[in-house]
Design a protein around this motif. Structure first.
Motif, PDB file in Angstrom:
ATOM      1  N   ASP A 191      38.926 -97.925  43.825  1.00  0.00           N
ATOM      2  CA  ASP A 191      37.752 -97.858  42.949  1.00  0.00           C
ATOM      3  C   ASP A 191      37.168 -99.231  42.658  1.00  0.00           C
TER       4      ASP A 191
ATOM      5  N   ARG B 178      35.096 -99.797  34.376  1.00  0.00           N
ATOM      6  CA  ARG B 178      35.756-100.088  35.646  1.00  0.00           C
ATOM      7  C   ARG B 178      37.074-100.842  35.492  1.00  0.00           C
TER       8      ARG B 178
ATOM      9  N   LEU C  12      37.077 -91.842  39.089  1.00  0.00           N
ATOM     10  CA  LEU C  12      37.177 -92.216  40.501  1.00  0.00           C
ATOM     11  C   LEU C  12      38.402 -93.094  40.679  1.00  0.00           C
TER      12      LEU C  12
ATOM     13  N   LYS D  44      39.883 -93.409  44.224  1.00  0.00           N
ATOM     14  CA  LYS D  44      39.725 -94.041  45.531  1.00  0.00           C
ATOM     15  C   LYS D  44      38.964 -93.090  46.467  1.00  0.00           C
TER      16      LYS D  44
END
Length: 310
Positions: A9, A22, A135, A137
């Motif tokens: 990610d 993130r 998310l 990967k």
């Protein structure tokens, strides 16, 4: 034979829109697994785009199951003017947040290729519009490079034996030269034929021009014609000849000397000279070069007497 390549990610090939968190992680205590995780609770306009860095035959999207809302949209190779999304249901009401990421979407392709994937969050109507997108990967199945080269031998370089000469190793060059000569000969023949036709047309034009060229009369010819009576009178042979009016009118208006008076003519004393109109009347005169009284054999004969003297 193929191999799997993982793009985490936090890989630089992923293009995130604003609104993502993130720096998150997950801790799957049930299996003793931890890792990084990107997530977002914003349900309007939050998306991520992934373009395959290398041709692949299969694609996998890994994310977390959510207990309280998870509805995503995904589109592969979308038309920018008419995007058709598929819905991903990522809800697991029994999830306690301690499970590892799982495959939420996959796609298999007939041929290896590069594709574009767009992942988008949307409100989940079953949970009052709440939806958490995650998310972990993207995973690609890449075929063996040796297998790709064997499937497309035309793109690989030819391997020549050590004892093979260039003439025998590359027969395509001889065939290409034969095909070139096959088209070159008709082209040269066509050019030569066109030049021959052009020269023939020029020769015919010169011949016709010389044959029908109008003969030019020089001054000597015109002077010879002037000695004959047809220049001044009607004639069937020279009726088509025309002369400048200025020359005739000028010669007609000039005064002409009556000539030498011969002494052997007896002139009566009571004879009067001719009147002015009889001497200078152009209609009564004839051209000086054609006197009626002179003959060609006797140039010394005296001119005739005027009417008034007879």
């Amino acid at each position: 034979m193929s191999q799997n390549v993982t793009y985490d990610d936090r890989d630089s090939t992923l293009q995130y829109s604003p609104g993502w968190f993130r720096t998150g992680t997950y801790n799957a205590t049930s299996v003793g697994e931890t890792g990084t995780l990107a997530s977002s609770l914003i349900t309007s306009g939050v998306n991520v785009t992934f373009v395959f860095p290398t041709p692949a035959t299969e694609f996998f999207y890994f994310g977390m199951k959510r207990c309280c809302g998870g509805s995503y949209l995904i589109c592969i190779d979308c038309d920018p003017n008419n995007r058709q999304f598929e819905t991903i249901d990522a809800v697991d009401r029994t999830d306690n947040g301690q499970n590892p990421p799982v495959v939420l979407y996959s796609r298999k392709f007939d041929q290896p290729g590069v594709h574009e994937v767009i992942l988008l969050n949307q409100p989940d109507s079953a949970f009052n519009g709440n939806s958490e997108i995650t998310l972990d990967k993207f995973l690609l199945t890449i075929p063996d490079p040796a297998a790709i080269q064997s499937e497309s031998p035309s793109k690989s370089l030819p391997i020549l034996p050590l004892n093979t000469s260039p003439a025998t190793a590359l027969p395509q060059s001889s065939s290409s030269s034969k095909s070139t000569s096959r088209y070159l000969v008709p082209l040269l023949l066509g050019i030569l034929g066109g030049l021959a036709l052009l020269l023939s047309l020029v020769g015919i034009w010169l011949f016709v021009r010389r044959k029908y060229r109008r003969p030019v009369q020089n001054e000597e010819t015109v002077s010879n014609l002037g000695d004959s009576e047809s220049l001044w009178g009607p004639s069937s042979r020279f009726t088509s000849l025309t002369f400048p009016a200025t020359t005739i009118s000028t010669s007609a208006m000039r005064e002409q000397d009556a000539g030498r008076i011969f002494e052997n003519y007896p002139l009566p004393e009571d004879t009067l000279p001719p009147e002015y109109g009889q001497v200078f009347n152009p209609a009564a005169r004839r051209p000086p070069s054609l006197p009626q009284s002179f003959s060609s054999s006797d140039s010394s004969a005296p001119p005739p007497l005027p009417k008034a003297m007879q």
